[in-house]
Design an enzyme around this catalytic site. Structure first.
Site, mmCIF file in Angstrom:
data_model
loop_
_atom_site.group_PDB
_atom_site.id
_atom_site.type_symbol
_atom_site.label_atom_id
_atom_site.label_comp_id
_atom_site.label_asym_id
_atom_site.label_seq_id
_atom_site.Cartn_x
_atom_site.Cartn_y
_atom_site.Cartn_z
ATOM 1 N N PRO A 61 -8.208 3.968 2.933
ATOM 2 C CA PRO A 61 -7.297 4.193 1.808
ATOM 3 C C PRO A 61 -6.347 3.012 1.604
ATOM 4 O O PRO A 61 -5.708 2.544 2.548
ATOM 5 C CB PRO A 61 -6.542 5.459 2.217
ATOM 6 N N CYS A 62 -6.270 2.544 0.366
ATOM 7 C CA CYS A 62 -5.468 1.351 0.077
ATOM 8 C C CYS A 62 -4.028 1.676 -0.307
ATOM 9 O O CYS A 62 -3.189 0.777 -0.424
ATOM 10 C CB CYS A 62 -6.115 0.544 -1.047
ATOM 11 N N ARG A 63 -3.736 2.948 -0.498
ATOM 12 C CA ARG A 63 -2.440 3.359 -1.047
ATOM 13 C C ARG A 63 -1.249 2.739 -0.326
ATOM 14 O O ARG A 63 -0.344 2.187 -0.948
ATOM 15 C CB ARG A 63 -2.338 4.881 -1.007
ATOM 16 N N PHE A 65 -1.118 0.205 1.592
ATOM 17 C CA PHE A 65 -1.157 -1.256 1.681
ATOM 18 C C PHE A 65 -0.803 -1.913 0.345
ATOM 19 O O PHE A 65 -0.661 -3.128 0.277
ATOM 20 C CB PHE A 65 -2.546 -1.720 2.114
ATOM 21 N N SER A 66 -0.687 -1.108 -0.693
ATOM 22 C CA SER A 66 -0.445 -1.643 -2.028
ATOM 23 C C SER A 66 0.945 -2.260 -2.155
ATOM 24 O O SER A 66 1.955 -1.647 -1.807
ATOM 25 C CB SER A 66 -0.601 -0.528 -3.069
#
EC number: 2.1.1.37
Length: 214
Positions: A61-63, A65-66
């Site tokens: 999940p990139c959330r 790291f955004s």
């Protein structure tokens, strides 16, 4: 060829694998997958064996790291401290778990995928990578620059060809400037946006090109 798809989400990998005879894909995610589990609580050693997969694909999940999260500081109780804590307690554990599973399984090849604009690249420094733009592999209307950490050799990454050459671009009717048809956010100011689920997809062409090299 046997592939494990960690954080399968939109099931982009198994959908792409269906294009090739002899490819099979086992999916892992919280729901709607072959293994419906929280990877942080999953005892994967009971279900999986080393070297049983040729390839492991992971899209953590990139959330958290955004970098866009930083623009929300001061809204909804979000602070610089909470953004940092979310990254360290929610984002990084999932990335580390993915790396741990890859090390345990000892696949012939691996791929870890995440947006190039995010902070994940600050935490994966030991693996080689490619950078691609989705608009070079699809007609989805948006660019989405993405980083692929992998030990696959020989892949030739493609990025946006730019104005007049990229089929996913158009002229802004107001300014006359070139832009991608869709924005990689909710959109606005006369430009259509995309949903999070749409942005989470990976173009089949990227997946197939990589796996063809395995």
């Amino acid at each position: 060829m046997r592939i494990l798809d960690l954080f399968s989400g939109t099931h982009s990998v198994p959908k792409a694998c269906a294009q090739r005879e002899g490819w099979s894909c086992v999916t892992v995610d919280l729901a709607d997958s072959d293994y419906n589990v929280d990877v942080l609580e999953w005892d994967y050693t009971k279900d999986l064996k080393p070297r049983e997969f040729d390839v492991v694909w992971a899209s953590p999940p990139c959330r958290y790291f955004s970098k866009l999260r930083e623009s929300n500081i001061g809204r909804g109780g979000m602070t610089k401290k909470s953004v940092k804590e979310d990254l360290e307690t929610k984002g990084l554990p999932l990335l580390r778990r993915a790396m741990e599973i890859i090390a345990y399984l000892q696949p012939k090849k691996f791929i870890v995928e995440n947006p190039d604009t995010g902070r994940m690249k600050e935490y994966i420094t030991e693996w080689p990578h490619y950078v691609v733009d989705y608009c070079a592999y699809s007609d989805w209307g948006y660019r989405k620059r993405t980083r692929l950490w992998t030990d696959i050799e020989g892949f030739v990454p493609k990025t946006c060809a730019g104005k007049e050459s990229c089929p996913n671009m158009e002229r802004n009717p107001s300014s006359g400037r070139w832009r991608h048809v869709l924005a990689t956010d909710a959109g606005g100011r006369g430009r259509k946006g995309t949903t999070r689920r749409l942005r989470y997809r990976v173009p089949p062409a990227i997946i197939v090109e990589l796996l063809d090299l395995c």
